[in-house]
Design a protein around this motif. Structure first.
Motif: not given
Length: 580
Positions: A239-265
């Motif tokens: 339960v917590t392992a999948i939540g760990h990655f999903l949360i940090l992934f969205v958190w990190g991608v939301e921080a950057v602009g559209k030009k770099y979203r895919v690269m960060c993901g």
């Protein structure tokens, strides 16, 4: 008098028109306030502030891969045989050198047709000492066989695993598979729930609470007193392992602009994969399952410190109309990036603030309740987004099924367990996955999300189809095309995360990615079942199944809207407009 009145009236009208014009100009500016994509154009799409957030979140992205794959070693099944009283000096023999194969086994244990000792039965005879066991003409009667009640394990490969810890042998060997299944079920539950929680309470708080739970649960596995406790903890770890990655992934991608979203993901996916590979190296030197579990889990407690290092997602704060907090972080970002933000972009007119309970007439925060905005329930009320959900559900199932299905097949490259795992990871990482992620960054940018996802599924399907149809001999052809299938499906796996986050509004983004990932776990559960059916029925069967699923879903993905070079939608309405 008439002329004076007319002149006065005209002057008043001109002043009214001028005032209205100024108000309209102000409203135009205020209408753009707290549009994060507009703000990023001034602050910078990947300045020092965003880069700091992104790089810090790469650290926790390293651990989910290790947690997911750790059961390959902690749950491994070593060779085992009956403990023969009077012949085996010590039941545990954990402190002694391995003596699994001894000269007297022919006298005490029946042998199977494949020239290996029976794992579950022994001769029904009472031995009094080792010399008697080693007699050339020891009394043995093939008809006098009794089941084992204790076992000796081959410690040449593993010092200990949960199989040796809880005696998951013979009629209890199915429990080893159960422990793996409950973890996958936990991932399914976690993906469906924790994303929604992150959308409600914020990325920062949700991640911090979740990582404490994950570190505690994975550490607790090493101290499980019995198998039932181990399974319960394994479920919660999923339960917590999948939540760990999903949360940090969205958190990190939301921080950057559209030009770099895919690269960060894509980079987060690379870090995840590196974690899987490093696990094999660590496990090679740590052969005791409890010590290995602790080495993986204890360092995760340090990730709690990110709560005071990584700022909350500004995009989430704006979506929740928490403008005072967002404004403060935007000003910090501008200062760190040595940029300036126009005042009208972080200004909220009084009428707008009254509706959201938070601003005075100058745009400063005032006391009041904060609006919670839209949620995942609002997404479900949209027919457009429901159709999008249905297609992405199928895309996730196809991606995860193909990814793990081909990975499981790659672990048959060698008879040696650790060499087997390392080769599979090296071939998968160095020759397939990492190149797929790197090339995927450019493909998504040049071709777009939709062509990369759809084309990747179709190409992987064609490669799997060829793998299933070509003759078994020479095997190099099958291996080559199976690795090509893994190459394309790895690109799809990285794309599907970024694409899903692009397709749904900020107010429900984590929940949307989580729900899609939940359906992806269905593919993860089906992958080993299909692979097992291939071993029992026909080796080509799994590849034919993967090909059929990938080809059909790949064509269906052409119905999705393109999101390349577009801003992330903050509301359901903005997400629906992407169809146009």
């Amino acid at each position: 008098m008439g002329m004076a009145e007319h002149s006065s009236t005209s002057s008043i009208c001109d002043e009214d028109d001028s005032t209205k014009s100024q108000q309209n100009d102000l409203k135009t500016q205020q209408g753009e306030s707290f549009n994060y994509d507009d703000i990023l154009e001034h602050v910078g799409q990947l300045g020092q502030y965003q880069l700091r957030t992104f790089l810090w979140l790469c650290v926790p992205a390293f651990f989910p891969g290790m947690v997911v794959m750790s059961y390959t070693f902690t749950g491994a099944v070593p060779d085992y045989r009956c403990f023969v009283e009077g012949c085996d000096a010590d039941y545990s023999v954990s402190s002694e050198s391995n003596h699994f194969f001894t000269p007297w086994l022919n006298n005490t244990i029946p042998w199977k047709e494949d020239n290996t000792p029976d794992q579950c039965n022994r001769y029904n005879y009472t031995w009094t000492n080792l010399e008697e066991c080693q007699q050339p003409n020891a009394p043995t009667d093939p008809t006098m066989i009794v089941g084992c009640d204790h076992w000796i394990y081959d410690t040449s490969l593993f010092q200990s695993t949960i199989v040796t810890e809880f005696d998951l042998t013979c009629e209890n060997e199915w429990k080893e598979t159960l422990a793996s299944s409950v973890y996958m079920f936990g991932m399914l539950i976690g993906a469906a729930t924790l994303g929604n929680i992150a959308d409600r309470i914020g990325r920062k708080l949700a991640f911090s609470v979740n990582v404490v739970l994950l570190a505690t649960l994975t550490t607790g596995l090493a101290f499980s007193p019995n198998f039932i406790t181990f399974c319960v903890l394994r479920f919660l770890c999923g339960v917590t392992a999948i939540g760990h990655f999903l949360i940090l992934f969205v958190w990190g991608v939301e921080a950057v602009g559209k030009k770099y979203r895919v690269m960060c993901g894509f980079i987060y996916q690379c870090v995840f994969t590196v974690g899987c590979a490093v696990l094999g190296l660590v496990a090679f030197y740590i052969r005791d399952w409890k010590n290995l579990q602790l080495v993986i889990s204890v360092p995760m407690f340090a990730l709690v410190s990110l709560y005071w290092v990584v700022p909350e997602s500004i995009r989430w704060l704006i979506a929740k109309k928490r403008y005072s907090e967002a404004r403060l972080l935007i000003l910090q970002a501008a200062k760190m990036n040595k940029k300036n933000v126009p005042d009208h972009l972080i200004f909220v007119e009084k009428e707008k603030s009254d509706d959201t309970g938070g601003r005075d007439h100058e745009g400063e925060p005032v006391s009041g309740s904060v609006s919670k905005g839209e949620s995942i329930q609002d997404v479900f009320h949209s027919k457009v987004l429901l159709k999008r959900f249905a297609i992405m559900f199928l895309a996730w199932i196809a991606a995860v099924m193909g990814y793990y299905g081909i990975t499981f097949a790659a672990t048959n490259l060698s008879d040696d367990f650790f060499l087997n795992y390392e080769r599979a990871m090296q071939v998968s990482n160095l020759a397939v996955e990492i190149p797929a992620y790197i090339s995927g960054i450019f493909l998504v940018d040049k071709l777009g999300r939709r062509p990369t996802l759809s084309g990747g599924l179709i190409a992987s399907g064609v490669a799997c189809l060829i793998t299933g149809l070509v003759p078994e001999d020479p095997p190099a052809i099958r291996i080559t095309f199976s690795m090509l299938g893994k190459l394309f499906i790895s690109c799809v796996m990285a794309t599907v995360y970024s694409y899903t986050s692009d397709l749904f509004p900020t107010s429900a983004r984590s929940a949307a990615v989580g729900l899609c990932s939940t359906f992806g776990r269905v593919g993860g559960i089906l992958a080993p079942i299909i692979a097992t059916a291939g071993r029992k029925i026909d080796p080509a069967l799994p590849f034919i199944v993967f090909a059929g699923v990938n080809l059909s879903v790949g064509l269906l993905c052409l119905l999705l809207p393109e999101t390349n070079k577009t801003t992330l939608p903050d509301t359901v309405e903005e997400a629906e407009e992407m169809e146009k």
